[in-house]
Design a protein around this motif. Sequence first.
Motif, short mmCIF file in Angstrom:
data_model
loop_
_atom_site.label_atom_id
_atom_site.label_comp_id
_atom_site.label_asym_id
_atom_site.label_seq_id
_atom_site.Cartn_x
_atom_site.Cartn_y
_atom_site.Cartn_z
N THR A 64 1.83 6.92 -9.73
CA THR A 64 1.81 5.34 -8.96
C THR A 64 2.42 4.51 -10.07
N ASP A 66 3.73 0.51 -10.58
CA ASP A 66 3.68 -1.07 -10.28
C ASP A 66 4.43 -2.40 -10.56
N GLU A 69 5.61 -1.33 -14.47
CA GLU A 69 5.50 0.55 -14.58
C GLU A 69 5.00 0.88 -16.07
N SER A 70 3.67 -0.03 -15.54
CA SER A 70 2.36 0.28 -17.04
C SER A 70 2.95 0.89 -18.00
N ASP A 177 8.51 6.02 -4.97
CA ASP A 177 7.02 5.70 -4.41
C ASP A 177 7.18 5.57 -3.00
N VAL A 274 7.55 -0.79 -5.66
CA VAL A 274 6.12 -2.03 -4.71
C VAL A 274 5.48 -1.40 -3.93
N THR A 277 0.17 -1.25 0.02
CA THR A 277 -0.88 0.58 -0.21
C THR A 277 -1.69 0.59 1.01
#
Length: 290
Positions: A64, A66, A69-70, A177, A274, A277
Amino acid sequence: MNKFKAFFTFLAFIWLMSCGFLAIHGFLSDSRGVSNAAWFGLLINSWALPVWMLLRYRFSGNFTGDIRESGAFTAVLLGLAIVLLTDTERGWPIYLAIFNLFVLLIYLYHLSALSHPTLPAVNSLFPSLGIVGSGEGVPEGVSENEEKEHWQAVDYCRENQLSGVLLVFLRGSYCADSRNQVHHLRALLPELQRRNVGLVFWSTQPVRKWSQSLLGLNVGQLSGADTQNAPFVTRCGAPFLLQPWIRDAARPSAWLLDAEGYILWRELSVNYRVPVTAESLRSQLFRVED
């Protein structure tokens, strides 16, 4: 502007991939003054974002995104740290790694950002949408893509005896996404049924392009040529490589409407990576009963 963003996004990924191949060449060759560790760090720094995006595309249900894009961001910084610690001669790796970090930030916070035009406000009537028909009853000599219809929320609710409807606009089947969002929104179906709320997905692509991800769900295709859809469709919003076949993309957003078609709540994504959700949507469903 969207066409320029798509083009520069393409250039950004080509640049990162090229830097990775340069790092492999430097690692395998005898580069004076530059250690192999520095080239290895540049390889991690360069390919972190492309590899991360490829993993998300192939396994959209597991990875997933964010706003930062950690996963990719962490790897880019790790590669930069290796280069800074090992490239004591200040060779090409250190300059390229720093520039790659700049490219990553530009992509994350500008090239994938969304700008929404003036859209219907809460408590106003949701407009009708111009859609592409299903192909049934198309006159002879008229292709399916030329058959235009219009969809209205109030008619949809009356026909299905619903208390409200949730509209979710998806960028496209090529977007990890969007597919990830559909995967997670399936968990909302029991709650929507309990509250007698319909769920409709909209995109600019035919349903067949979504393969099995939208099987059994209500999905419609927006007409990119219909001026009524201009606030919901990004012209030339598809990736640069797909634009010879797919040009437009829907702007990711979510709308909760009552049975009369009035807007109870909306969420406009500020970045196509993003989208809204499932939990955010679940928390707003109470508005249908108020």
